[in-house]
Design a protein around this motif. Structure first.
Motif, PDB file in Angstrom:
ATOM      1  N   ILE A   4       0.996  -1.104   0.284  1.00  0.00           N
ATOM      2  CA  ILE A   4      -0.086  -0.312   0.534  1.00  0.00           C
ATOM      3  C   ILE A   4       0.432   1.366  -0.037  1.00  0.00           C
ATOM      4  N   THR A   5       0.513   2.375  -1.149  1.00  0.00           N
ATOM      5  CA  THR A   5       1.405   3.176  -0.912  1.00  0.00           C
ATOM      6  C   THR A   5       0.777   4.837  -1.336  1.00  0.00           C
ATOM      7  N   LYS A   6       0.685   5.068  -0.825  1.00  0.00           N
ATOM      8  CA  LYS A   6       0.412   7.091  -0.643  1.00  0.00           C
ATOM      9  C   LYS A   6       0.612   7.212  -1.870  1.00  0.00           C
ATOM     10  N   ARG A   7      -0.451   7.723  -2.949  1.00  0.00           N
ATOM     11  CA  ARG A   7      -0.482   8.394  -3.798  1.00  0.00           C
ATOM     12  C   ARG A   7      -0.918   9.589  -4.464  1.00  0.00           C
ATOM     13  N   GLY A   8      -0.639  11.184  -3.672  1.00  0.00           N
ATOM     14  CA  GLY A   8      -1.287  12.193  -3.889  1.00  0.00           C
ATOM     15  C   GLY A   8      -2.251  12.391  -2.558  1.00  0.00           C
ATOM     16  N   SER A   9      -3.794  11.985  -2.401  1.00  0.00           N
ATOM     17  CA  SER A   9      -4.065  12.208  -1.116  1.00  0.00           C
ATOM     18  C   SER A   9      -5.124  10.972  -2.141  1.00  0.00           C
ATOM     19  N   ARG A  10      -4.797   9.379  -2.254  1.00  0.00           N
ATOM     20  CA  ARG A  10      -5.645   8.303  -2.171  1.00  0.00           C
ATOM     21  C   ARG A  10      -4.166   7.010  -2.179  1.00  0.00           C
ATOM     22  N   TYR A  11      -5.392   6.428  -1.558  1.00  0.00           N
ATOM     23  CA  TYR A  11      -3.761   5.092  -1.372  1.00  0.00           C
ATOM     24  C   TYR A  11      -4.142   3.433  -2.002  1.00  0.00           C
ATOM     25  N   GLN A  12      -2.985   3.336  -2.744  1.00  0.00           N
ATOM     26  CA  GLN A  12      -2.392   2.268  -3.952  1.00  0.00           C
ATOM     27  C   GLN A  12      -2.975   1.308  -3.460  1.00  0.00           C
ATOM     28  N   VAL A  13      -3.389  -0.029  -3.665  1.00  0.00           N
ATOM     29  CA  VAL A  13      -2.904  -1.327  -3.257  1.00  0.00           C
ATOM     30  C   VAL A  13      -2.455  -2.002  -4.743  1.00  0.00           C
ATOM     31  N   ARG A  14      -1.486  -2.991  -4.180  1.00  0.00           N
ATOM     32  CA  ARG A  14      -0.694  -3.243  -5.326  1.00  0.00           C
ATOM     33  C   ARG A  14      -0.581  -4.861  -4.415  1.00  0.00           C
ATOM     34  N   ILE A  15      -1.314  -6.142  -4.887  1.00  0.00           N
ATOM     35  CA  ILE A  15      -1.629  -7.025  -4.299  1.00  0.00           C
ATOM     36  C   ILE A  15       0.045  -7.990  -5.675  1.00  0.00           C
ATOM     37  N   ARG A  16       0.378  -8.568  -5.738  1.00  0.00           N
ATOM     38  CA  ARG A  16       1.721  -9.359  -6.441  1.00  0.00           C
ATOM     39  C   ARG A  16       1.825 -10.659  -5.910  1.00  0.00           C
ATOM     40  N   ILE A  17       1.256 -12.206  -6.031  1.00  0.00           N
ATOM     41  CA  ILE A  17       1.395 -13.439  -5.524  1.00  0.00           C
ATOM     42  C   ILE A  17       2.006 -13.882  -6.681  1.00  0.00           C
ATOM     43  N   GLN A  18       3.044 -14.910  -6.801  1.00  0.00           N
ATOM     44  CA  GLN A  18       3.854 -15.168  -7.970  1.00  0.00           C
ATOM     45  C   GLN A  18       3.018 -16.754  -8.755  1.00  0.00           C
ATOM     46  N   GLY A  19       2.718 -16.795  -9.541  1.00  0.00           N
ATOM     47  CA  GLY A  19       1.669 -17.377 -10.738  1.00  0.00           C
ATOM     48  C   GLY A  19       0.024 -17.017 -10.422  1.00  0.00           C
ATOM     49  N   HIS A  20      -0.149 -15.496 -10.177  1.00  0.00           N
ATOM     50  CA  HIS A  20      -0.906 -14.475 -10.476  1.00  0.00           C
ATOM     51  C   HIS A  20      -0.902 -13.256 -11.317  1.00  0.00           C
ATOM     52  N   PRO A  21      -1.736 -13.023 -11.894  1.00  0.00           N
ATOM     53  CA  PRO A  21      -1.652 -11.812 -11.797  1.00  0.00           C
ATOM     54  C   PRO A  21      -1.791 -10.727 -10.888  1.00  0.00           C
ATOM     55  N   THR A  22      -1.364  -9.734 -11.234  1.00  0.00           N
ATOM     56  CA  THR A  22      -1.419  -8.543 -10.265  1.00  0.00           C
ATOM     57  C   THR A  22      -2.457  -7.583 -10.554  1.00  0.00           C
ATOM     58  N   ARG A  23      -3.044  -7.127  -9.123  1.00  0.00           N
ATOM     59  CA  ARG A  23      -4.247  -6.452  -8.635  1.00  0.00           C
ATOM     60  C   ARG A  23      -3.681  -5.525  -8.365  1.00  0.00           C
ATOM     61  N   THR A  24      -4.261  -4.091  -8.669  1.00  0.00           N
ATOM     62  CA  THR A  24      -4.222  -2.781  -8.366  1.00  0.00           C
ATOM     63  C   THR A  24      -5.694  -1.773  -8.236  1.00  0.00           C
ATOM     64  N   LYS A  25      -5.528  -1.368  -7.684  1.00  0.00           N
ATOM     65  CA  LYS A  25      -6.930  -0.388  -7.154  1.00  0.00           C
ATOM     66  C   LYS A  25      -6.286   0.246  -5.776  1.00  0.00           C
TER      67      LYS A  25
END
Length: 71
Positions: A4-25
């Protein structure tokens, strides 16, 4: 694992698990980001989370309907 990273006023979640596509929201609140990250990781671990690819959302019935419409 969720990142989880703060980008401006929003929080971006990036889930990276081997064998699965990256999910971002992105979320306005960090608490919402944490909840989504936990739920999504659990779904991936259980095998309930499917990638959001167009081809994988289609069913055999969709293919049959399309075939019947074009013949």
């Amino acid at each position: 694992m969720a990142n989880i990273t703060k980008r401006g006023s929003r929080y971006q979640v990036r889930i990276r698990i081997q064998g699965h596509p990256t999910r971002t929201k992105s979320f306005a609140r960090k608490s919402d980001a944490l909840v989504w990250a936990r739920e999504t990781e659990r779904k991936i671990e259980r095998g309930a989370a499917l990638p959001d690819r167009d081809a994988e959302r289609r069913t055999v019935a969709d293919a049959v309907d399309r075939y019947l419409a074009t013949t």
